[in-house]
Scaffold this active site. Structure first.
Site, PDB file in Angstrom:
ATOM      1  N   GLU A 144      12.281  -3.945  -4.678  1.00 17.26           N
ATOM      2  CA  GLU A 144      11.041  -3.815  -5.645  1.00 17.26           C
ATOM      3  C   GLU A 144      11.872  -3.682  -7.255  1.00 17.26           C
ATOM      4  O   GLU A 144      11.212  -4.448  -7.907  1.00 17.26           O
ATOM      5  CB  GLU A 144       9.833  -2.891  -5.342  1.00 17.26           C
ATOM      6  CG  GLU A 144       8.890  -2.995  -6.492  1.00 17.26           C
ATOM      7  CD  GLU A 144       7.775  -1.938  -6.062  1.00 17.26           C
ATOM      8  OE1 GLU A 144       7.809  -1.337  -5.129  1.00 17.26           O
ATOM      9  OE2 GLU A 144       6.551  -2.280  -6.717  1.00 17.26           O
TER      10      GLU A 144
ATOM     11  N   GLY B  31       0.890  -1.123   0.073  1.00 15.98           N
ATOM     12  CA  GLY B  31      -0.122  -0.008  -0.088  1.00 15.98           C
ATOM     13  C   GLY B  31       0.828   1.346  -0.086  1.00 15.98           C
ATOM     14  O   GLY B  31       1.165   1.845   1.126  1.00 15.98           O
ATOM     15  N   TYR B  32       1.335   1.572  -1.015  1.00 15.21           N
ATOM     16  CA  TYR B  32       2.068   2.965  -1.252  1.00 15.21           C
ATOM     17  C   TYR B  32       1.382   3.762  -2.032  1.00 15.21           C
ATOM     18  O   TYR B  32       0.937   5.015  -1.497  1.00 15.21           O
ATOM     19  CB  TYR B  32       3.377   2.524  -2.203  1.00 15.21           C
ATOM     20  CG  TYR B  32       4.578   2.009  -1.388  1.00 15.21           C
ATOM     21  CD1 TYR B  32       4.337   1.196  -0.307  1.00 15.21           C
ATOM     22  CD2 TYR B  32       5.767   2.348  -1.840  1.00 15.21           C
ATOM     23  CE1 TYR B  32       5.568   0.660   0.496  1.00 15.21           C
ATOM     24  CE2 TYR B  32       6.909   1.671  -1.134  1.00 15.21           C
ATOM     25  CZ  TYR B  32       6.939   0.867  -0.097  1.00 15.21           C
ATOM     26  OH  TYR B  32       7.964   0.379   0.782  1.00 15.21           O
TER      27      TYR B  32
END
Ligand SMILES: Cc1cc2nc3c(=O)[nH]c(=O)nc-3n(C[C@H](O)[C@H](O)[C@H](O)COP(=O)(O)OP(=O)(O)OC[C@H]3O[C@@H](n4cnc5c(N)ncnc54)[C@H](O)[C@@H]3O)c2cc1C
Lengths: 379, 387
Positions: free
Chosen positions: B248, B132-133
């Site tokens: 990531e 959740g960015y």
């Protein structure tokens, strides 16, 4: 094997970097010998210093008095040569001719290697016969005559040919122009009768010769390796030259890139450093990425070649193509990002562009090697 | 590592005995991937068996410490493991954001208790995580995020909205960036972990141009999060977030192997017959770049493992790898001609090629856009002014 230099290689890189930045610097070598219109295009004194540093024997086996190292080590020296645009016979003599000579008999090695090791001799390679690299096609003929051979034909783009004491010549002893088999390599002394060289200056101030062989008579002991079986040695010599040129290209690209990023941090326009403009930042960042990738595949190919891997051929072509692309981009962006000053002779960035152009053609450009990648991959 | 050859032989023998043949087939579609989690449905018994044998040996996360569910392999050993897996074309036993993103962040910033608890769950494939960015108003400019966590003593009450949350509708837990200090931009964000089944969490899938819905809008309406579910210090979540983004980006870059580095010229020529010399030339130039990028990936990982290389290097890998992958799929489409256009026929495997091509367009957006990667390279690696 990890894809970075081990401790010994890092030490070699340190000493090569210091040596070349100092002794091999652009003002001291390239500009100097260019401006005095030197017929060799390089300095013999520096070549002697290469010998003192041990560079000349990197690829020569220890049994022959060399260092018995590999293409990773030769590439370390070449990257620094590229970064400083240092003119020298290193690539042709210590990389390509040395690779060919290592396939020669005791007598031949005894005749030519000591002069290479101590920097008193210079050797050139005569393979291509037209303006594009096409070693598959060799028309130069060697006919048996007496106890040896008679060579006839022409060779193009023989770098430092007129300065060389001996030329490694690829000639056909059997078969048709395009045949893989029937090639023999000869060590042709510069003073052989019937050998004539027409020396021309290239865009990067190097000297290259158009070579004519008109019934050049050689003894049988001039043959390097096997009669008719020279293709294998030739291929080894080509791989050595290609990966060497790729390493030098990476150095040229890095040198141009460093100059350019330095300039981006100095030059002001519109009240700002030009390095603040995002359009230039993005192009510089993209260029960085291309150069890093080129450097990675060059070391990969060097390691594969040193390890005798059957993938080496493919990766050498990938490396030559990629290094050519990346360095080509570096010099073009380099000149553009310097603006007007980039077009001046006084400023070094243009010298990088010229050297890159010559290196791109040497031993096959990116199109030749991408085509070879396709063929080796089966399409 | 005692003896690399012996280690390799041991892994090879183990893989031979334990990796089911079905798990040595290439991944064809999404449900071939084992994501784990509470609600995961195995596609077949082989997928389940493969996960279980690997979990037992710690091979889902071979280079994590044994105490956290890994196999404790050294970098050199882990490289051999990857090579042996690639040699037989073995599928990863488990894929997850927990492994690629949360794991490395917890290893660096988590408390011992958090590591044992959360990393163990990840390693065993028990909990599936989402990220959740991004928010509607905060994409590239992530630090402007608004989702707010109000301090209620022993817990926070979180309100706000996230977007582009991949697999939010399938995930069990979320690692979430939440503003805990409105006065402080960079040092006012905390990195919180919470259960997606918590009251007040809801998700709404978003349909993509590929016709799939891999991501969601995610809403938080008075979600209660206990205070021990924070990673790192209060208001210092940005450090954790950035560290995680590095991993990531490395993951999206494909540096670890897989199909990113494969050449395509030979396969496409064989299957489609490439008669156009210009297309063939493009394929050859692509193959040069793919093989060169493969060497870059290997070098990047070799250097990361020994702390060489630039700390911002993953941004360069992400940029180059994703741009390359987009080019790959353009060429796949071009070589396939009209056959690549089929959208749902069985022959086209449900429009696999066209959907795959469209999916790759997200590669240079997700995890930070190519433009943002270039900004980061300019600033952190090249040290250009004002960047
Ligand atoms: C498939 C997919 C999966 C995703 N999964 C997740 C997820 O699981 N969790 C999550 O939190 N997020 C996820 N995202 C969101 C992703 O991180 C954002 O989309 C991304 O950061 C870009 O933000 P944005 O979409 O708001 O675009 P914007 O930031 O609005 O960008 C629009 C354009 O402007 C350019 N731009 C913006 N700023 C600059 C600048 N400073 N300089 C130059 N150009 C600039 C961008 O490069 C882009 O081209 C996912 C996205 C995709 C596509």
């Amino acid at each position: 094997m990890p894809l970075y230099h081990n401790d010994d290689q890092a030490m070699l890189a340190d000493s090569a970097r210091g040596f070349m930045a100092d002794e091999g610097a652009i003002a001291r070598q390239l500009r100097h010998f260019r401006d005095i219109q030197c017929k060799d295009g390089f300095g013999h004194a520096l070549w002697g210093q290469f010998a003192e540093m041990g560079f000349t024997g990197i690829l020569v086996p220890e049994a022959d008095g060399g260092l018995g190292m590999g293409h990773v080590e030769a590439g370390i020296v070449l990257e620094e040569i590229g970064r400083n645009l240092t003119p020298s016979p290193f690539l042709t003599s210590s990389v390509m001719a040395a690779t060919a000579l290592s396939a020669g008999g005791d007598e031949l090695r005894g005749r030519y290697l000591p002069g290479l090791l101590d920097g008193s001799s210079v050797y050139a390679v005569a393979i291509d016969e037209g303006p594009k690299h096409r070693p598959e096609r060799i028309k130069t003929r060697a006919e048996r005559a007496g106890n040896g051979f008679k060579l006839s034909g022409t060779k193009a783009f023989v770098v430092q040919g007129a300065s060389a004491d001996m030329l490694v010549v690829a000639a056909r002893t059997a078969g048709n122009d395009e045949d893989d088999a029937g090639i023999t390599l000869f060590a042709v002394p510069r003073d052989a009768s019937g050998l004539s060289l027409d020396s021309v200056r290239l865009v990067d101030s190097a000297m290259a010769a158009h070579v004519k062989l008109d019934n050049v008579q050689l003894d049988a002991d001039a043959v390097i390796g096997e009669v008719d079986g020279g293709r294998e040695v030739l291929n080894r010599m080509l791989s050595a030259g290609r990966i060497g040129a790729a390493a030098e290209s990476v150095g040229v690209g890095m040198g141009a890139f460093d100059m350019t990023t330095t300039y981006l941090k100095q030059r002001k326009q519109f009240g700002k450093l030009i390095g603040e403009f995002q359009s230039l930042q993005h192009r510089a960042a993209h260029l960085y990425s291309e150069l890093e990738i080129a450097r990675a595949v060059v070391i990969k190919a060097q390691q594969l070649l040193d390890g005798g891997s059957d993938k080496a051929d493919l990766m050498v072509s990938v490396a030559k193509a990629k290094a050519g692309q990346a360095a080509g981009l570096a010099v073009k962006e380099g000149v553009q990002m310097h603006g007007g000053i980039g077009m001046t002779d006084e400023y070094d960035i243009g010298l990088y562009m010229k050297r890159d152009r010559a290196l791109a053609e040497f031993m096959g450009d990116q199109y030749y090697h991408a085509q070879r990648v396709a063929v080796l991959s089966g399409y | 590592m005692s003896d690399p050859d012996a280690f390799r032989a041991e892994l090879r023998a183990w893989l031979e005995a334990n990796c089911p043949p079905e798990m040595q087939q290439p991944v064809r579609d999404e449900d071939d991937v084992c994501w784990g989690g509470r609600n995961f449905k195995f596609k077949n018994p082989a997928q389940k068996a493969w996960l279980e044998v690997c979990v037992a040996k710690g091979y889902t996360v071979p280079d994590w410490p044994v105490a956290y569910g890994g196999a404790g392999m050294t970098p050199a050993e882990a490289k051999i493991w990857r090579e042996e897996m690639q040699r037989i074309g073995a599928r990863p036993p488990l894929s997850s954001f927990g492994i690629w993103m949360l794991g490395p962040a917890l290893l660096k910033f988590g408390t011992e208790e958090q590591k044992v608890h959360y990393l163990g769950q990840v390693a065993r494939g028990e909990i599936r995580w989402c990220q959740g960015y991004s928010e509607p108003g905060s994409g590239s400019d992530l630090v402007s995020l608004q989702t707010f966590g109000e301090d209620k003593g022993d817990h926070w009450v979180v309100n706000g909205q996230k977007i582009w949350t991949s697999y939010a509708d399938k995930a069990d837990w979320i690692f979430c960036l939440v503003r805990t200090d409105k006065a402080n931009k960079y040092q006012g964000i905390s990195f919180l972990l919470f259960d997606m089944a918590s009251p007040g969490v809801s998700t709404k899938p978003i349909l993509l141009i590929s016709g799939n819905s891999p991501f969601c809008e995610t809403f938080f309406d008075n979600v209660s999060v206990p205070k021990d579910q924070i990673v790192g210090e209060l208001n210092r979540g940005w450090d954790v977030a950035k560290y995680l983004l590095g991993h990531e980006r490395e993951m999206i870059s494909g540096a670890g192997g897989g199909d990113r580095m494969n050449t395509i010229g030979a396969i496409l020529s064989r299957n489609a017959g490439v008669e156009d010399p210009l297309l063939r030339a493009e394929l050859a130039m692509f193959d040069v770049d793919a093989l060169a990028y493969g060497a870059m990936g290997e070098k990047f990982l070799d250097e990361v493992k020994v702390g060489k290389g630039h700390p911002a290097g993953s941004n360069m890998m992400k940029y180059a790898g994703t741009e390359l992958n987009k080019r790959r799929h353009e060429l796949v489409m071009a070589a396939g001609g009209t056959a690549s256009l089929e959208w749902d026929s069985a022959a086209s495997n449900g429009g696999g090629r066209a959907r795959g091509w469209l999916r790759t367009k997200a590669n240079s957006i997700e995890g930070g856009t190519s433009e943002v990667m270039l900004n980061v390279i300019a600033k952190r690696i090249l040290d250009l002014p004002g960047a």
